[in-house]
Design an enzyme around this catalytic site. Structure first.
Site, short mmCIF file in Angstrom:
data_model
loop_
_atom_site.label_atom_id
_atom_site.label_comp_id
_atom_site.label_asym_id
_atom_site.label_seq_id
_atom_site.Cartn_x
_atom_site.Cartn_y
_atom_site.Cartn_z
N ASP A 137 33.77 -31.35 -48.42
CA ASP A 137 32.63 -31.91 -49.17
C ASP A 137 31.92 -30.81 -49.96
O ASP A 137 30.70 -30.76 -50.00
CB ASP A 137 31.66 -32.61 -48.22
CG ASP A 137 30.63 -33.47 -48.97
OD1 ASP A 137 30.91 -33.86 -50.13
OD2 ASP A 137 29.57 -33.77 -48.40
N MET A 159 26.31 -38.27 -43.35
CA MET A 159 26.68 -37.99 -41.97
C MET A 159 25.49 -37.93 -41.03
O MET A 159 25.67 -37.88 -39.82
CB MET A 159 27.48 -36.69 -41.90
CG MET A 159 28.84 -36.78 -42.55
SD MET A 159 29.80 -35.26 -42.41
CE MET A 159 29.02 -34.25 -43.66
N LEU A 203 14.26 -32.14 -43.43
CA LEU A 203 14.73 -31.44 -44.62
C LEU A 203 15.49 -32.35 -45.57
O LEU A 203 15.45 -32.15 -46.78
CB LEU A 203 15.63 -30.26 -44.22
CG LEU A 203 14.96 -29.10 -43.50
CD1 LEU A 203 15.99 -28.08 -43.04
CD2 LEU A 203 13.92 -28.43 -44.39
N LYS A 226 21.31 -30.49 -37.83
CA LYS A 226 21.90 -31.71 -38.40
C LYS A 226 22.16 -32.68 -37.26
O LYS A 226 22.95 -32.40 -36.36
CB LYS A 226 23.19 -31.40 -39.15
CG LYS A 226 23.88 -32.66 -39.68
CD LYS A 226 25.17 -32.35 -40.40
CE LYS A 226 24.91 -31.90 -41.82
NZ LYS A 226 24.42 -32.97 -42.69
#
Length: 539
Positions: A138, A27, A22, A44
């Site tokens: 963020d 990070m 994606l 993630k």
């Protein structure tokens, strides 16, 4: 190999089949995957070089546990995580929808009604995030997803694990996007922890960008932008009405001058609605909580139905099926839901054990606060109406009651004598009485000993051998003086017990060999010391 995957990409992560890539970020990489139940999720995967960093793993585990406390109705719900995997990964819900950055890039600045809905939706999400003891760190247009049912704020809660891991935060290196960073984010030398006010600054920058198509501090380079953030007022040309005033307050240089997320939400709901925004603004008490929850997918017992899936990036392949209409219709409902769900900023949060890396899992005490509705004043300390402060635990945690810090495992009480070195005793002296001073979602712990004119707050001191102890310190909010308090269970008298945790240095423990209180990053060791907050009258 699955479509969309590159050579070297994983085809399976734990129990999840990886379907495609994606996006990428500072990070790590985000993959589309399928759960064992057949549900599409976003995974993630953090950077591989962090896999062998035990400090990072501990902080990552802690921040994931905090993120799990966030209500999922306007954020990406954390579904799963494996900090011990190589590399570690986080699983969140997936939804089809563009990011706000993509919408602005393709369509230009938003109209008044849509802008108001975005402002309400993001403020709602921040209220939920901050109420669970999490700081986003963020927030930016790319982390605001626009879905048919409303907006979702993503990628919250784990940035601190990256930024706080010392070897990965060298000079001038931090997590975030410069254009949306608060001034205090650049002051790394002070040692002051970044608080929820930094997210409020980012909210102002995001709303200003959505209204004008440009960043209010935009410069020719990251350095120029940072200097403007530090020294110049924001450029809000093109943003008018009540929203301009709220954005201007959110972009104050001084964190204490900014509103809280809940105050933003209240301001947005009481402000005059822009034309076409869907009718009069809804007040948080405009309808009963049960009715609101039913309207948002819950039942008449206040239980929430599962929200739509959410992804963690704003890449192509998502759709904009009527999102502007959906936002206008749902913004007020979402805002009311957060009021009913949170009952104000949740100083008392979901109970879970401190993470074994030394940070709290939930970041604070583990219950809700039904009897009081704190509101944060300019100083950052919540104030509670005396007529509503009937919950004794809530009164303690809002600084209204004096307390003993009773160490459960050794049946002793902490005391701060005149010489400033923390000791244990029988709780009978004036040096054993403390009060909690709220700092955002955490606390300073202040001695009520009248003989201590200087250094009355507890702070962490590191000696030449690296041993961390608790001593008297000046009452300024720093990484050494701010502590999280996390519910652990009950003591032998049936009182709630807590862990006292410094996010920077670790958990407060009792050393049987040294006969002293010290601070330790737990790693894989058990938590040996918990504390009861014993009421000793009005502060």
């Amino acid at each position: 190999m699955n479509d969309g995957l590159r050579p070297g990409d994983p085809v399976r992560l734990g129990a999840y089949d990886v379907l495609g890539r994606l996006g990428d970020g500072g990070m790590g990489t985000v993959f589309l995957a399928r759960s064992p139940q057949g549900r599409r999720v976003a995974v993630k995967v953090v950077r591989p070089e962090l896999s062998h960093d035990e400090e990072f793993r501990g902080r990552f585990r802690s921040e994931v546990n905090r993120a799990r406390q966030v209500p999922p109705f306007c954020t990406a719900e954390v579904l799963d995580a494996d900090p011990d995997h190589h590399p570690p990964y986080l699983v969140v819900e997936y939804v089809e929808g563009p990011s706000l950055a993509q919408v602005i890039r393709e369509q230009g600045p938003l109209g008044a009604a849509q802008l108001h809905s975005i402002a309400v939706g993001v403020a709602t999400a921040l209220t939920a995030i901050h109420g669970a003891g999490v700081i986003h760190r963020d927030l930016k247009p790319a982390n605001v997803l626009v879905a048919p049912g409303g907006i979702k704020v993503i990628d919250f809660g784990i940035a601190r694990a990256f930024e706080a891991t010392s070897q990965h935060t060298r000079t001038n290196q931090m997590v975030g996007t410069v254009s949306y960073m608060a001034p205090e984010r650049f002051d790394t030398a002070s040692g002051r922890p970044v608080g929820p006010a930094a997210d409020i600054f980012a909210w102002g920058a995001v709303v200003a960008h959505a209204a004008t198509g440009r960043n209010p501090f935009g410069g020719d380079s990251a350095t120029a932008t940072a200097m403007r953030i530090l020294t110049q007022p924001p450029d809000l040309a093109g943003l008018g009405g009540p929203l301009r005033e709220l954005v201007s307050r959110a972009l104050e240089k001084d964190p204490a001058a900014r509103p809280t997320a809940r105050e933003l939400l209240d301001g947005l709901l009481t402000a005059e609605r822009p034309e076409g925004a869907g009718g009069p603004a809804q007040r948080p008490d405009a309808m009963p909580a049960a009715s609101v929850l039913r309207a948002s997918g819950g039942d008449d017992q206040g239980r929430q139905s599962p929200p739509p899936s959410v992804s963690t990036t704003g890449r192509a392949g998502w759709h904009r099926r009527g999102w502007l209409t959906a936002l206008g219709a749902s913004a007020a409902v979402i805002a009311v839901v957060v009021s009913a769900f949170l009952v104000g900023p949740r100083l008392l949060r979901g109970g879970s054990k401190p993470d074994r890396a030394g940070s709290t899992a939930a970041g604070g005490p583990g219950t809700s606060a039904p009897a009081a509705t704190p509101s944060t004043v300019a100083s950052g300390k919540p104030s509670v109406s005396p007529s509503k402060s009937t919950d004794p635990t809530q009164a303690i945690l809002t600084g209204q009651r004096r307390i003993l810090l009773h160490a459960v495992e050794i049946d002793r009480d902490l005391k701060l004598p005149f010489h400033g070195e923390l000791e244990v005793g029988d709780g009978t002296g004036k040096d054993a009485v403390f009060v909690l001073e709220p700092v955002g979602v955490d606390f300073m712990i202040k001695s009520m000993n009248p003989d201590i004119a200087h250094r009355p707050c507890l702070g962490v001191k590191i000696d030449s051998q690296g041993y961390a102890s608790l001593v008297g310190a000046e009452c300024y909010a720093t990484a050494a003086t701010v502590f999280a308090i996390s519910r652990e269970g009950k003591d032998d008298k049936g009182r709630t017990s807590y862990a006292i945790v410094s996010d920077e240095y670790g958990v407060v423990q009792w050393s049987p060999t040294k006969k002293a209180i010290y601070v330790e990053h737990l790693g894989d060791a058990p938590l040996d010391t918990t504390f009861s907050l014993v009421d000793r009258g009005a502060a």
